[in-house]
Design a protein around this motif. Structure first.
Motif, PDB file in Angstrom:
ATOM      1  N   THR A 124       0.837  -1.202   0.000  1.00 60.40           N
ATOM      2  CA  THR A 124       0.000   0.000   0.000  1.00 60.40           C
ATOM      3  C   THR A 124       0.871   1.250   0.000  1.00 60.40           C
ATOM      4  O   THR A 124       0.602   2.211  -0.731  1.00 60.40           O
ATOM      5  CB  THR A 124      -0.942   0.008   1.222  1.00 60.40           C
ATOM      6  OG1 THR A 124      -1.754  -1.163   1.188  1.00 60.40           O
ATOM      7  CG2 THR A 124      -1.812   1.243   1.260  1.00 60.40           C
ATOM      8  N   ALA A 125       1.913   1.237   0.822  1.00 62.52           N
ATOM      9  CA  ALA A 125       2.830   2.386   0.888  1.00 62.52           C
ATOM     10  C   ALA A 125       3.503   2.612  -0.462  1.00 62.52           C
ATOM     11  O   ALA A 125       3.613   3.753  -0.935  1.00 62.52           O
ATOM     12  CB  ALA A 125       3.869   2.177   1.978  1.00 62.52           C
ATOM     13  N   ILE A 126       3.918   1.538  -1.125  1.00 60.98           N
ATOM     14  CA  ILE A 126       4.595   1.673  -2.420  1.00 60.98           C
ATOM     15  C   ILE A 126       3.620   2.151  -3.492  1.00 60.98           C
ATOM     16  O   ILE A 126       3.966   3.007  -4.314  1.00 60.98           O
ATOM     17  CB  ILE A 126       5.280   0.349  -2.814  1.00 60.98           C
ATOM     18  CG1 ILE A 126       6.477   0.120  -1.886  1.00 60.98           C
ATOM     19  CG2 ILE A 126       5.718   0.370  -4.270  1.00 60.98           C
ATOM     20  CD1 ILE A 126       7.221  -1.160  -2.116  1.00 60.98           C
ATOM     21  N   GLN A 127       2.386   1.653  -3.473  1.00 56.84           N
ATOM     22  CA  GLN A 127       1.390   2.115  -4.450  1.00 56.84           C
ATOM     23  C   GLN A 127       1.118   3.607  -4.288  1.00 56.84           C
ATOM     24  O   GLN A 127       1.042   4.347  -5.278  1.00 56.84           O
ATOM     25  CB  GLN A 127       0.093   1.321  -4.295  1.00 56.84           C
ATOM     26  CG  GLN A 127       0.183  -0.090  -4.811  1.00 56.84           C
ATOM     27  CD  GLN A 127      -1.075  -0.903  -4.495  1.00 56.84           C
ATOM     28  OE1 GLN A 127      -2.010  -0.398  -3.873  1.00 56.84           O
ATOM     29  NE2 GLN A 127      -1.086  -2.161  -4.919  1.00 56.84           N
ATOM     30  N   ALA A 129       3.162   5.820  -2.970  1.00 58.00           N
ATOM     31  CA  ALA A 129       4.371   6.532  -3.395  1.00 58.00           C
ATOM     32  C   ALA A 129       4.450   6.609  -4.916  1.00 58.00           C
ATOM     33  O   ALA A 129       4.824   7.646  -5.477  1.00 58.00           O
ATOM     34  CB  ALA A 129       5.606   5.848  -2.813  1.00 58.00           C
ATOM     35  N   GLN A 130       4.068   5.547  -5.601  1.00 55.94           N
ATOM     36  CA  GLN A 130       4.114   5.554  -7.069  1.00 55.94           C
ATOM     37  C   GLN A 130       3.102   6.540  -7.659  1.00 55.94           C
ATOM     38  O   GLN A 130       3.393   7.217  -8.646  1.00 55.94           O
ATOM     39  CB  GLN A 130       3.894   4.140  -7.607  1.00 55.94           C
ATOM     40  CG  GLN A 130       5.090   3.241  -7.369  1.00 55.94           C
ATOM     41  CD  GLN A 130       4.822   1.785  -7.718  1.00 55.94           C
ATOM     42  OE1 GLN A 130       3.684   1.332  -7.739  1.00 55.94           O
ATOM     43  NE2 GLN A 130       5.898   1.048  -7.966  1.00 55.94           N
ATOM     44  N   LYS A 131       1.925   6.644  -7.061  1.00 57.97           N
ATOM     45  CA  LYS A 131       0.930   7.617  -7.526  1.00 57.97           C
ATOM     46  C   LYS A 131       1.465   9.039  -7.375  1.00 57.97           C
ATOM     47  O   LYS A 131       1.297   9.882  -8.264  1.00 57.97           O
ATOM     48  CB  LYS A 131      -0.370   7.476  -6.730  1.00 57.97           C
ATOM     49  CG  LYS A 131      -1.167   6.241  -7.053  1.00 57.97           C
ATOM     50  CD  LYS A 131      -2.389   6.169  -6.154  1.00 57.97           C
ATOM     51  CE  LYS A 131      -3.105   4.840  -6.276  1.00 57.97           C
ATOM     52  NZ  LYS A 131      -4.214   4.739  -5.297  1.00 57.97           N
ATOM     53  N   LEU A 132       2.115   9.302  -6.235  1.00 56.81           N
ATOM     54  CA  LEU A 132       2.678  10.634  -5.997  1.00 56.81           C
ATOM     55  C   LEU A 132       3.839  10.899  -6.952  1.00 56.81           C
ATOM     56  O   LEU A 132       4.003  12.012  -7.457  1.00 56.81           O
ATOM     57  CB  LEU A 132       3.118  10.769  -4.537  1.00 56.81           C
ATOM     58  CG  LEU A 132       1.970  10.718  -3.522  1.00 56.81           C
ATOM     59  CD1 LEU A 132       2.501  10.495  -2.122  1.00 56.81           C
ATOM     60  CD2 LEU A 132       1.137  11.990  -3.594  1.00 56.81           C
TER      61      LEU A 132
END
Length: 153
Positions: A124-127, A129-132
């Motif tokens: 969830t944290a990586i998803q 971060a990728q959106k940002l």
């Protein structure tokens, strides 16, 4: 005519100070030293230190209880990334109110980083971060510790 050059060698000192003493009192330049320039460690992996999403992890803490998504001050190195633009991206991606998003953007701008989200799930944290990152923000995912129940000094 008058002499063009007058030599003091062999003549009596005029001020009462000998020529040797006058020479010893003359200012001299201090010796110079050369300090070697520091070099970059050759073991740095350039592919790891780009602006891609990555997480920082302590080797001993393989399964931290939570993950932090951090907005870095490096985001504001681009002139396009103003506080207003970054806050708008945060509000859209994270579902924050605009005043809360502005506070987080200003905090990152002024204090090196801001914690945007904390979650127990790494994916969830990586998803997030990728959106940002797709919005041209510089973010990191960092492991966190659970401070509940930890006693202070």
């Amino acid at each position: 005519g008058p002499p063009l050059f007058v030599s003091l060698v062999g003549s009596a000192p005029r001020s009462g100070i000998s020529l040797i003493a006058r020479g010893a009192a003359a200012p001299a330049l201090a010796p110079t030293i050369t300090i070697p320039r520091p070099t970059v460690h050759s073991g740095i992996d350039d592919t790891r230190y780009k602006d891609e999403v990555r997480w920082l992890m302590d080797e001993e803490d393989k399964n931290p209880p939570q993950w932090h998504v951090l907005l870095l001050d490096k985001t504001f190195e681009s002139q396009a990334n103003t506080i207003t633009r970054v806050a708008s991206c945060l509000a859209a991606v994270l579902g924050l109110s605009l005043p809360a998003a502005i506070m987080k953007a200003e905090h990152a701008h002024d204090h090196f980083y801001s914690v945007l989200e904390t979650t127990p799930d790494l994916s969830t944290a990586i998803q997030t971060a990728q959106k940002l990152k797709r919005n041209r923000l510089t973010v990191r995912v960092s492991p966190g510790t659970d401070l509940e129940g930890v006693e202070g000094p």
